[in-house]
Structure formats: structure tokens, C-alpha cells
Scaffold this active site. Structure first.
Site, PDB file in Angstrom:
ATOM      1  N   ASN A  14      -3.026 -19.954 -16.550  1.00  0.00           N
ATOM      2  CA  ASN A  14      -2.738 -19.283 -15.282  1.00  0.00           C
ATOM      3  C   ASN A  14      -1.861 -20.151 -14.392  1.00  0.00           C
ATOM      4  O   ASN A  14      -2.028 -21.369 -14.344  1.00  0.00           O
ATOM      5  CB  ASN A  14      -4.043 -18.939 -14.563  1.00  0.00           C
ATOM      6  CG  ASN A  14      -4.896 -17.991 -15.380  1.00  0.00           C
ATOM      7  OD1 ASN A  14      -4.409 -17.413 -16.344  1.00  0.00           O
ATOM      8  ND2 ASN A  14      -6.144 -17.833 -15.007  1.00  0.00           N
ATOM      9  N   ASP A  58      -1.612 -19.394 -11.091  1.00  0.00           N
ATOM     10  CA  ASP A  58      -1.964 -18.998  -9.725  1.00  0.00           C
ATOM     11  C   ASP A  58      -2.582 -20.096  -8.867  1.00  0.00           C
ATOM     12  O   ASP A  58      -2.654 -19.964  -7.633  1.00  0.00           O
ATOM     13  CB  ASP A  58      -2.881 -17.757  -9.740  1.00  0.00           C
ATOM     14  CG  ASP A  58      -4.152 -17.949 -10.574  1.00  0.00           C
ATOM     15  OD1 ASP A  58      -4.681 -19.067 -10.620  1.00  0.00           O
ATOM     16  OD2 ASP A  58      -4.616 -16.942 -11.174  1.00  0.00           O
ATOM     17  N   HIS A 102       1.023 -23.577 -18.331  1.00  0.00           N
ATOM     18  CA  HIS A 102       2.247 -22.783 -18.107  1.00  0.00           C
ATOM     19  C   HIS A 102       2.881 -23.028 -16.740  1.00  0.00           C
ATOM     20  O   HIS A 102       3.636 -22.196 -16.246  1.00  0.00           O
ATOM     21  CB  HIS A 102       1.945 -21.285 -18.297  1.00  0.00           C
ATOM     22  CG  HIS A 102       1.685 -20.903 -19.729  1.00  0.00           C
ATOM     23  ND1 HIS A 102       1.097 -19.720 -20.120  1.00  0.00           N
ATOM     24  CD2 HIS A 102       1.926 -21.578 -20.883  1.00  0.00           C
ATOM     25  CE1 HIS A 102       1.006 -19.682 -21.442  1.00  0.00           C
ATOM     26  NE2 HIS A 102       1.486 -20.797 -21.927  1.00  0.00           N
ATOM     27  N   CYS A 106      18.636 -24.498  -4.673  1.00  0.00           N
ATOM     28  CA  CYS A 106      18.219 -25.897  -4.742  1.00  0.00           C
ATOM     29  C   CYS A 106      18.686 -26.609  -3.471  1.00  0.00           C
ATOM     30  O   CYS A 106      19.877 -26.572  -3.158  1.00  0.00           O
ATOM     31  CB  CYS A 106      18.817 -26.553  -5.983  1.00  0.00           C
ATOM     32  SG  CYS A 106      18.575 -28.327  -6.017  1.00  0.00           S
ATOM     33  N   CYS A 151      21.543 -29.402  -4.468  1.00  0.00           N
ATOM     34  CA  CYS A 151      22.893 -29.104  -4.960  1.00  0.00           C
ATOM     35  C   CYS A 151      23.356 -27.704  -4.591  1.00  0.00           C
ATOM     36  O   CYS A 151      24.506 -27.345  -4.849  1.00  0.00           O
ATOM     37  CB  CYS A 151      22.968 -29.293  -6.476  1.00  0.00           C
ATOM     38  SG  CYS A 151      22.097 -27.998  -7.398  1.00  0.00           S
ATOM     39  N   THR A 208      -8.739 -14.850 -21.897  1.00  0.00           N
ATOM     40  CA  THR A 208      -7.394 -14.855 -22.483  1.00  0.00           C
ATOM     41  C   THR A 208      -7.368 -13.983 -23.733  1.00  0.00           C
ATOM     42  O   THR A 208      -8.345 -13.952 -24.486  1.00  0.00           O
ATOM     43  CB  THR A 208      -6.886 -16.281 -22.815  1.00  0.00           C
ATOM     44  OG1 THR A 208      -5.631 -16.179 -23.513  1.00  0.00           O
ATOM     45  CG2 THR A 208      -7.866 -17.084 -23.643  1.00  0.00           C
ATOM     46  N   SER A 209      -6.224 -13.302 -23.945  1.00  0.00           N
ATOM     47  CA  SER A 209      -6.093 -12.457 -25.125  1.00  0.00           C
ATOM     48  C   SER A 209      -5.941 -13.302 -26.390  1.00  0.00           C
ATOM     49  O   SER A 209      -5.952 -12.770 -27.493  1.00  0.00           O
ATOM     50  CB  SER A 209      -4.903 -11.516 -24.966  1.00  0.00           C
ATOM     51  OG  SER A 209      -3.731 -12.261 -24.712  1.00  0.00           O
ATOM     52  N   PRO A 250     -14.428  -9.349 -21.997  1.00  0.00           N
ATOM     53  CA  PRO A 250     -15.015  -8.014 -22.192  1.00  0.00           C
ATOM     54  C   PRO A 250     -14.475  -7.308 -23.431  1.00  0.00           C
ATOM     55  O   PRO A 250     -15.087  -6.350 -23.922  1.00  0.00           O
ATOM     56  CB  PRO A 250     -14.633  -7.253 -20.914  1.00  0.00           C
ATOM     57  CG  PRO A 250     -13.547  -8.039 -20.265  1.00  0.00           C
ATOM     58  CD  PRO A 250     -13.618  -9.437 -20.776  1.00  0.00           C
ATOM     59  N   GLU A 251     -13.313  -7.776 -23.933  1.00  0.00           N
ATOM     60  CA  GLU A 251     -12.718  -7.135 -25.119  1.00  0.00           C
ATOM     61  C   GLU A 251     -12.627  -8.123 -26.273  1.00  0.00           C
ATOM     62  O   GLU A 251     -12.588  -9.334 -26.043  1.00  0.00           O
ATOM     63  CB  GLU A 251     -11.305  -6.628 -24.776  1.00  0.00           C
ATOM     64  CG  GLU A 251     -11.317  -5.429 -23.845  1.00  0.00           C
ATOM     65  CD  GLU A 251      -9.923  -5.044 -23.374  1.00  0.00           C
ATOM     66  OE1 GLU A 251      -8.960  -5.288 -24.133  1.00  0.00           O
ATOM     67  OE2 GLU A 251      -9.811  -4.543 -22.254  1.00  0.00           O
TER      68      GLU A 251
END
Ligand code: OAD
Length: 262
Positions: free
Chosen positions: A101, A103, A118, A161, A164, A201-202, A227-228
Site C-alpha cells: 500500500n 497510502d 511500492h 520539479c 529543474c 492482498t490478491s 474474505p476471498e
């Protein structure tokens, strides 16, 4: 809750604990996941938005999407799953949280030992290469790791930026980009543990998804909270079907009960 009880038992005797999280961990905070019902990738194609090619082609649209996500995340608060993991991070002798994540909610909850796989949606980096020293701007004008900018919305889109004046990009890892060497090394190191919990996570996106197998190969007790069903469900020692913000606090209560019985 027999499965949750098995995880609680494993955690009660553990010294080294590692947790791998994905978008489902923040679903309980109101942030949409990427895949699954209402997932972000249902309405947007990943390859249109989260790749270096997409950014080169249309930086305005890519930034528009990130601005939308930044606004949703700015309004969100950590949930009970983030808080439980934060408590674990302070309890175990050796703890690591590897999160896909971007976030920042794990840090907001006070989690120690966060490995951001990530990157961060709150970081911005020069996309024009001034950090490497482009001919026009001079060498090393701005840090290669970028800078933090939490303004929502950003005053300028796409942002520039400050060193620059070139185009700036979100400080996240896109499809087709490498995970920084140090980050990957820290995550692989964390795969050596007593208990490895994968939550929300999938388990489809590599190399993060491979960490479960890596931990298993090194003898860890592995558990999934989702849950899946995912590709990891069949291989973990215990799969707990449920929402992280409900299951993790329940596991924590079981750990406390076990401690009280001793
Ligand atoms: P996904 O959207 O692929 O998967 C979210 C998972 O969370 C699914 O398996 C859901 O079943 C599960 N889930 C939903 N609600 C949950 C809840 N309340 N508690 C627990 N689990 C729940 O998200 P990720 O696996 O994080 O990468 O995706 C991995 C990477 O793909 C992301 O980091 C992102 C994305 O493209 C980049 O942007 C590079």
C-alpha cells in the site's frame, strides 16, 4: 473461529513475526482496492495509468488519477487492522511489515519496521532525470528519492520539479519498474521469521506475492486473512476467510486470553 485460534496460538509462541499487506487492509478505511468488487482497476486499466509508458504518453491523466486517490486517502484514518498490526510491531522481538500500500496508513497507526514495497503516494519525484544530472540542468540538482508533498489538491497539475522545472511523477513503483534493491533485500530478510501473515492482498502481483512461498520455504508458519480465496489460500498453513479489520482484532483478543490463562 478455529482458524483464527490457530493463528493466535502460533503468534503466542512467536519471536519473529512478519506481515505482508495489500489494498484490502485499507478497504475498512474506505479506500477502494485495485481488483475485486468496486476495485480501482475495474474502471481503469492498469496499463493506462500505472506504467512509465502511460506517464510518458499522458502525464495529465495519470496525475488526475493519483490526485483522486490522494484525496480519498487524505480523508481516511487507520482501521482496527492497522492498529492491531501496530501493536504487534511493538511487541515482537523482531517484526517487519511489508506493505504494497502507498497510502501511509500503517505509519499513521504507529507501526514500526515498515518496508514500503511500492513507494508512497505522498512522495513526488523528478521524472526528467535531473537527479542523475541532465545536460540542461546540472548534476544532482534534486534527490533521487524525491520529496514529500501532502497538498491536496496539488497547486499545479502535473507538478514540476522545484530544482529543474521538469515534469514530476508520483513516488510509487509502477508496473514494469524494479523494486529498489534495498527494499527487496529488506523484504526477503523479513521472510525469515516464525510466523508470516499475509492480509488483504490478491497475492497476484510479483515479487510481493512470492514472499509467502519464500517464508514457507524457510520454515515459517503462514496464515492468510482475506474474505476471498487467492492463489496463496491453498498453500498457507491456515486461511482465515474474513475482513482484516475484524479478524486481526479477534486474533489479538485470543492472544490476550491465552496470555491471561498462563
Ligand atoms: P488487490 O486489489 O489486487 O487485492 C485486494 C485484496 O483484498 C483482494 O484479495 C480482496 O479479496 C481483499 N480484501 C478486500 N476487502 C478486504 C478486507 N476488508 N480485509 C481483508 N482483505 C480484503 O490489491 P493488492 O493485492 O494490494 O500495485 O494489489 C497489489 C498491487 O497491485 C498494488 O500494490 C498495486 C496494484 O496494481 C501497483 O500499483 C504497482
Amino acid at each position: 473461529m478455529e482458524a483464527a485460534g490457530r493463528l493466535a496460538a502460533a503468534l503466542s509462541g512467536a519471536r519473529r513475526v512478519t506481515v505482508l499487506t495489500g489494498a484490502g487492509l485499507s478497504a475498512g478505511s474506505g479506500i477502494p482496492t485495485f481488483r475485486g468488487a468496486g476495485g480501482l482497476w475495474r474502471n481503469f486499466r492498469a496499463e493506462d495509468l500505472a506504467t512509465p509508458e502511460a506517464f510518458r504518453r499522458d502525464p495529465e491523466t495519470v496525475w488526475e488519477w493519483y490526485e483522486m486517490r490522494r484525496a480519498a486517502i487524505a480523508a481516511a484514518r487507520p482501521n482496527a487492522a492497522h492498529r492491531t498490526i501496530a501493536a504487534w510491531s511493538r511487541r515482537y522481538e523482531r517484526f517487519a511489515l511489508v506493505t504494497q500500500n502507498v497510502d501511509g496508513l500503517h505509519e499513521d497507526a504507529g507501526t514500526l519496521g515498515v518496508v514500503r514495497f511500492h513507494g508512497s503516494i505522498w512522495r513526488v519525484a523528478c521524472a526528467d532525470g535531473c537527479a542523475e544530472g541532465s545536460a540542461s540542468t546540472g548534476a544532482g540538482a534534486c534527490p533521487p528519492e524525491g520529496w514529500e508533498d501532502r497538498r491536496v489538491p496539488l497547486p499545479e497539475r502535473p507538478p514540476r520539479c522545484p530544482a529543474c522545472g521538469g515534469l514530476a511523477r508520483p513516488g510509487v513503483v509502477w508496473f514494469g519498474e524494479r523494486i529498489p534493491g534495498e527494499t527487496l533485500a529488506a523484504a526477503l530478510d523479513a521472510a525469515s521469521c516464525d510466523v508470516f501473515v499475509v492480509a488483504g492482498t490478491s497475492a497476484l502481483v510479483t515479487p510481493a506475492a512470492g514472499l509467502v512461498e519464500e517464508a514457507q520455504g524457510r520454515g515459517a508458519f503462514t496464515a492468510e486473512v482475506n474474505p476471498e480465496a487467492t492463489p496463496a489460500t491453498v498453500s498457507v498453513d491456515v486461511a482465515i476467510a474474513g475482513k482484516a479489520e475484524e479478524v486481526l482484532p479477534a486474533v489479538e483478543r485470543m492472544i490476550a486470553e491465552r496470555a491471561a490463562e498462563r
